[in-house]
Design an enzyme around this catalytic site. Sequence first.
Site, mmCIF file in Angstrom:
data_model
loop_
_atom_site.group_PDB
_atom_site.id
_atom_site.type_symbol
_atom_site.label_atom_id
_atom_site.label_comp_id
_atom_site.label_asym_id
_atom_site.label_seq_id
_atom_site.Cartn_x
_atom_site.Cartn_y
_atom_site.Cartn_z
ATOM 1 N N LYS A 52 48.471 29.231 27.076
ATOM 2 C CA LYS A 52 47.199 28.604 26.688
ATOM 3 C C LYS A 52 47.281 28.087 25.253
ATOM 4 C CE LYS A 52 44.514 31.393 29.952
ATOM 5 N NZ LYS A 52 43.557 32.476 30.198
ATOM 6 N N GLN A 96 41.274 37.576 27.033
ATOM 7 C CA GLN A 96 42.072 37.652 28.255
ATOM 8 C C GLN A 96 41.767 38.945 29.021
ATOM 9 O OE1 GLN A 96 43.835 35.111 29.363
ATOM 10 N NE2 GLN A 96 44.735 36.113 31.132
ATOM 11 N N ASP A 119 35.650 30.222 29.124
ATOM 12 C CA ASP A 119 36.009 30.750 30.440
ATOM 13 C C ASP A 119 34.856 30.600 31.435
ATOM 14 O OD1 ASP A 119 38.622 31.730 30.741
ATOM 15 O OD2 ASP A 119 38.180 33.523 29.548
HETATM 16 N N1 GUN Z 1 42.642 36.829 33.626
HETATM 17 C C1 GUN Z 1 42.984 36.180 34.758
HETATM 18 N N2 GUN Z 1 42.461 34.932 34.756
HETATM 19 C C2 GUN Z 1 41.772 34.808 33.601
HETATM 20 C C3 GUN Z 1 41.016 33.749 33.038
HETATM 21 O O1 GUN Z 1 40.851 32.655 33.599
HETATM 22 N N3 GUN Z 1 40.459 34.014 31.832
HETATM 23 C C4 GUN Z 1 40.594 35.215 31.191
HETATM 24 N N4 GUN Z 1 39.997 35.375 30.019
HETATM 25 N N5 GUN Z 1 41.294 36.218 31.701
HETATM 26 C C5 GUN Z 1 41.865 36.012 32.903
#
Ligand code: GUN
Length: 291
Positions: A52, A96, A119
């Site tokens: 990311k 995350q 998110d």
């Molecule tokens: N863990 C798995 N997918 C995601 C996501 O799209 N965002 C976040 N913050 N954690 C995740």
Amino acid sequence: MILIDGKATSEKIRSEIAVAMQQRKAEGKKIPHLAAVIVGNNGASQTYVNSKVKACELVGFTSSLIELPESVTEGELLEKIDELNKNNEIDGFIVQLPLPQHIDEQKVILSIDPNKDVDGFHPVNVGKMTLELPTLLPATPFGIMELLERYQIKTAGKNVVVVGRSNIVGRPMSILLSQKRKVGDATVILTHSKTKDLSNYTKQADIIIAALGKPEFLTGDMVKEGVVIIDVGITRIEDLSKKSGYKIVGDVHFESVSPKASYYTPVPGGVGPMTIAMLLKNTLIACDLEK
Ligand code: GUN
């Protein structure tokens, strides 16, 4: 059968964002800044977060990586989030998931400023999404909507079966596809681990969204001819024929399902790459929101 190329589509979106960035720079607008918070040293999470941050740099965003130890307390994490909420330099951030057991995930999500919640996990954003108001959509469902649109897959009046009811993928997907949208107007059935005779539903489906997290779960005998397969699963399974000793598979058994499918998102290279592209898109959107 047409393979849906998420990698190529995500690259196209990234280049569209890069073009938008040139324009922003020319107009003297703010450069978007995404921060990512990671707690502990879960290998898969570290890989995702690093991708990311790298993706931000490639399109010309500013990014910050905040690494906190597994032992961080809930209070310390909430303090960090408060700092990010108040920092005018940061346009959006993610925490995350999953978080360590001793931290309440819902409490953490609730503490994020909804206008920085790239998110789309905060209840305010989930509520706006549900009411069809403009908002930040969760990245994976947003990416799937984008793939369906760009591949001109008709959804109006179609039977969609979503397998898996997670807050991150299954449930938002079921909400979005049932709405009056360009990609929407579908008849949606949301199935899950307690659904009886799952095959009865999947065999009726024109489109299946498989997001239950069980490798190669959906097999050829469970689908009808011409089905559109959107495979969200991503699991490492042992494969001693590979140098790495493992291979990545989805929730759908490719060998038995693909001969019956009209469209198919492969794993890897289907839905996965889209998630990061849509996170970038959300960051760009968040950058222009009033905070
Ligand atoms: N863990 C798995 N997918 C995601 C996501 O799209 N965002 C976040 N913050 N954690 C995740």
